[in-house]
Write a protein that holds these residues in place. Sequence first.
Motif, PDB file in Angstrom:
ATOM      1  N   GLY A 191      -6.045   0.098 -13.714  1.00 11.27           N
ATOM      2  CA  GLY A 191      -5.516   1.446 -13.582  1.00 11.27           C
ATOM      3  C   GLY A 191      -4.815   1.602 -12.248  1.00 11.27           C
ATOM      4  N   MET A 192      -3.719   2.370 -12.257  1.00  4.38           N
ATOM      5  CA  MET A 192      -2.967   2.634 -11.042  1.00  4.38           C
ATOM      6  C   MET A 192      -2.586   4.108 -11.069  1.00  4.38           C
ATOM      7  SD  MET A 192       0.050   0.138  -9.577  1.00  4.38           S
ATOM      8  CE  MET A 192       1.133   0.411 -10.957  1.00  4.38           C
ATOM      9  N   GLY A 193      -3.594   4.962 -10.891  1.00  6.60           N
ATOM     10  CA  GLY A 193      -3.390   6.393 -11.024  1.00  6.60           C
ATOM     11  C   GLY A 193      -3.529   6.798 -12.479  1.00  6.60           C
ATOM     12  N   GLU A 194      -3.172   8.035 -12.770  1.00  8.81           N
ATOM     13  CA  GLU A 194      -3.309   8.565 -14.128  1.00  8.81           C
ATOM     14  C   GLU A 194      -2.247   8.053 -15.095  1.00  8.81           C
ATOM     15  OE1 GLU A 194      -5.724  10.600 -15.509  1.00  8.81           O
ATOM     16  OE2 GLU A 194      -6.767  10.094 -13.653  1.00  8.81           O
ATOM     17  N   LYS A 195      -1.050   7.778 -14.607  1.00  7.14           N
ATOM     18  CA  LYS A 195       0.065   7.457 -15.497  1.00  7.14           C
ATOM     19  C   LYS A 195       0.697   6.094 -15.232  1.00  7.14           C
ATOM     20  CE  LYS A 195       0.082  11.024 -18.085  1.00  7.14           C
ATOM     21  NZ  LYS A 195      -0.283  10.864 -19.473  1.00  7.14           N
ATOM     22  N   ALA A 196      -0.037   5.168 -14.660  1.00  5.46           N
ATOM     23  CA  ALA A 196       0.518   3.837 -14.430  1.00  5.46           C
ATOM     24  C   ALA A 196      -0.603   2.805 -14.513  1.00  5.46           C
ATOM     25  CB  ALA A 196       1.206   3.763 -13.068  1.00  5.46           C
ATOM     26  N   SER A 197      -0.226   1.574 -14.831  1.00  5.24           N
ATOM     27  CA  SER A 197      -1.202   0.488 -14.915  1.00  5.24           C
ATOM     28  C   SER A 197      -0.507  -0.844 -14.688  1.00  5.24           C
ATOM     29  CB  SER A 197      -1.892   0.497 -16.288  1.00  5.24           C
ATOM     30  OG  SER A 197      -0.944   0.347 -17.320  1.00  5.24           O
ATOM     31  N   ASP A 225       3.394  -1.153 -15.673  1.00  9.22           N
ATOM     32  CA  ASP A 225       3.702  -0.091 -16.640  1.00  9.22           C
ATOM     33  C   ASP A 225       3.623   1.253 -15.923  1.00  9.22           C
ATOM     34  OD1 ASP A 225       3.818   1.780 -18.693  1.00  9.22           O
ATOM     35  OD2 ASP A 225       2.460   0.668 -20.002  1.00  9.22           O
ATOM     36  N   GLU A 226       4.770   1.878 -15.716  1.00  8.72           N
ATOM     37  CA  GLU A 226       4.832   3.160 -15.000  1.00  8.72           C
ATOM     38  C   GLU A 226       4.585   4.359 -15.904  1.00  8.72           C
ATOM     39  OE1 GLU A 226       8.673   3.315 -13.168  1.00  8.72           O
ATOM     40  OE2 GLU A 226       8.510   1.199 -12.676  1.00  8.72           O
ATOM     41  N   ARG A 227       4.460   4.141 -17.208  1.00  6.85           N
ATOM     42  CA  ARG A 227       4.334   5.251 -18.146  1.00  6.85           C
ATOM     43  C   ARG A 227       2.924   5.445 -18.687  1.00  6.85           C
ATOM     44  NH1 ARG A 227       9.243   2.720 -21.249  1.00  6.85           N
ATOM     45  NH2 ARG A 227       7.553   1.271 -21.469  1.00  6.85           N
ATOM     46  N   ASN A 228       2.081   4.433 -18.597  1.00  9.62           N
ATOM     47  CA  ASN A 228       0.769   4.492 -19.239  1.00  9.62           C
ATOM     48  C   ASN A 228      -0.357   4.104 -18.286  1.00  9.62           C
ATOM     49  OD1 ASN A 228       1.635   4.944 -22.126  1.00  9.62           O
ATOM     50  ND2 ASN A 228       2.773   3.077 -21.651  1.00  9.62           N
ATOM     51  N   GLY A 229      -1.284   5.038 -18.099  1.00 11.46           N
ATOM     52  CA  GLY A 229      -2.498   4.736 -17.359  1.00 11.46           C
ATOM     53  C   GLY A 229      -3.488   4.049 -18.292  1.00 11.46           C
ATOM     54  N   LEU A 230      -4.639   3.666 -17.792  1.00 14.33           N
ATOM     55  CA  LEU A 230      -5.649   2.991 -18.618  1.00 14.33           C
ATOM     56  C   LEU A 230      -5.994   3.799 -19.863  1.00 14.33           C
ATOM     57  CD1 LEU A 230      -8.346   1.366 -16.285  1.00 14.33           C
ATOM     58  CD2 LEU A 230      -6.584   0.258 -17.662  1.00 14.33           C
ATOM     59  N   LYS A 231      -6.119   5.112 -19.718  1.00 13.76           N
ATOM     60  CA  LYS A 231      -6.512   5.962 -20.851  1.00 13.76           C
ATOM     61  C   LYS A 231      -5.436   6.019 -21.929  1.00 13.76           C
ATOM     62  CE  LYS A 231      -9.473   8.768 -17.969  1.00 13.76           C
ATOM     63  NZ  LYS A 231      -9.659  10.038 -17.305  1.00 13.76           N
ATOM     64  N   ASP A 232      -4.188   5.737 -21.556  1.00 14.02           N
ATOM     65  CA  ASP A 232      -3.081   5.822 -22.500  1.00 14.02           C
ATOM     66  C   ASP A 232      -2.861   4.532 -23.291  1.00 14.02           C
ATOM     67  OD1 ASP A 232      -2.463   8.410 -21.501  1.00 14.02           O
ATOM     68  OD2 ASP A 232      -1.364   7.499 -19.841  1.00 14.02           O
ATOM     69  N   LEU A 233      -3.413   3.437 -22.831  1.00 10.37           N
ATOM     70  CA  LEU A 233      -3.168   2.142 -23.464  1.00 10.37           C
ATOM     71  C   LEU A 233      -3.959   2.016 -24.759  1.00 10.37           C
ATOM     72  CD1 LEU A 233      -3.311  -0.098 -20.275  1.00 10.37           C
ATOM     73  CD2 LEU A 233      -1.270   0.666 -21.495  1.00 10.37           C
ATOM     74  N   ALA A 267       0.823  -1.199   0.000  1.00 10.04           N
ATOM     75  CA  ALA A 267       0.000   0.000   0.000  1.00 10.04           C
ATOM     76  C   ALA A 267       0.864   1.259   0.000  1.00 10.04           C
ATOM     77  CB  ALA A 267      -0.942   0.010   1.201  1.00 10.04           C
ATOM     78  N   THR A 268       2.118   1.139   0.446  1.00  8.39           N
ATOM     79  CA  THR A 268       2.995   2.300   0.491  1.00  8.39           C
ATOM     80  C   THR A 268       4.040   2.274  -0.618  1.00  8.39           C
ATOM     81  OG1 THR A 268       4.499   1.187   2.012  1.00  8.39           O
ATOM     82  CG2 THR A 268       2.735   2.519   2.988  1.00  8.39           C
ATOM     83  N   VAL A 269       4.034   1.249  -1.447  1.00  6.00           N
ATOM     84  CA  VAL A 269       5.032   1.094  -2.496  1.00  6.00           C
ATOM     85  C   VAL A 269       4.602   1.861  -3.741  1.00  6.00           C
ATOM     86  CG1 VAL A 269       6.194  -0.565  -3.987  1.00  6.00           C
ATOM     87  CG2 VAL A 269       5.677  -1.175  -1.630  1.00  6.00           C
ATOM     88  N   PRO A 270       5.399   2.841  -4.202  1.00  2.00           N
ATOM     89  CA  PRO A 270       5.064   3.535  -5.438  1.00  2.00           C
ATOM     90  C   PRO A 270       5.264   2.600  -6.632  1.00  2.00           C
ATOM     91  CG  PRO A 270       7.185   4.283  -4.611  1.00  2.00           C
ATOM     92  CD  PRO A 270       6.617   3.337  -3.584  1.00  2.00           C
ATOM     93  N   PRO A 271       4.594   2.873  -7.776  1.00  2.00           N
ATOM     94  CA  PRO A 271       4.735   1.998  -8.939  1.00  2.00           C
ATOM     95  C   PRO A 271       6.185   1.761  -9.338  1.00  2.00           C
ATOM     96  CG  PRO A 271       3.008   3.603  -9.324  1.00  2.00           C
ATOM     97  CD  PRO A 271       3.672   3.972  -8.018  1.00  2.00           C
ATOM     98  N   ALA A 272       7.068   2.747  -9.148  1.00  2.00           N
ATOM     99  CA  ALA A 272       8.457   2.614  -9.565  1.00  2.00           C
ATOM    100  C   ALA A 272       9.197   1.534  -8.775  1.00  2.00           C
ATOM    101  CB  ALA A 272       9.178   3.953  -9.416  1.00  2.00           C
TER     102      ALA A 272
END
Length: 177
Positions: free
Chosen positions: A139-145, A96-104, A43-48
């Motif tokens: 989805g994992m925020g706006e820019k990750a999935s 994927d740290e570069r693409n959110g759901l909307k970007d795929l 829960a505290t781990v960022p996508p990176a």
Amino acid sequence: MNSRLVALGFLVLLTVSACGQGAAGQAPVPSMTTLRGGASAAATVPPAVLDPCALLGPQDRSTAGIAVLGVAKEINGARACDWTVPATFGVTITVDERNGLKDLEVARKTATRIKVGDREALKVADANAADGTCAILLGMGEKASVQIDVSNTNFTDTPLACERAVKVAGLAEPKLP
């Protein structure tokens, strides 16, 4: 302060371990632990820092019918983990740290909007192809999935592949930030 050190120590172990494996001669590192207060470390781990192999612990793998350890790999610059159940099916989880759901880029005719837990997701499968493959994109925020791909070994029975993909997504989703 002490709980921060425990969380930091866990993150360091998580990033240097591959799919819960310690270095040669070391004991395996647990894939997930519970910190004080019941909070999941993920829960505290960022996508990176999120290790895709840590998203399915031993109990999760058993629930999903996966009796093998994951193998870390990279897919198009993204961290991934692959589990292959001989003569049955395979699962790959990609962070994927570069693409959110909307970007795929997903063919609209093969994608269905669903929810996995409280998270927006897409189920991607081509029923007409009947190729035994299915993907759940979380989805994992706006820019990750996170992408969960399932392929049946005989490349038939797409509904079964989707059933497996939804199950694995449901097991992995609570561990996502």
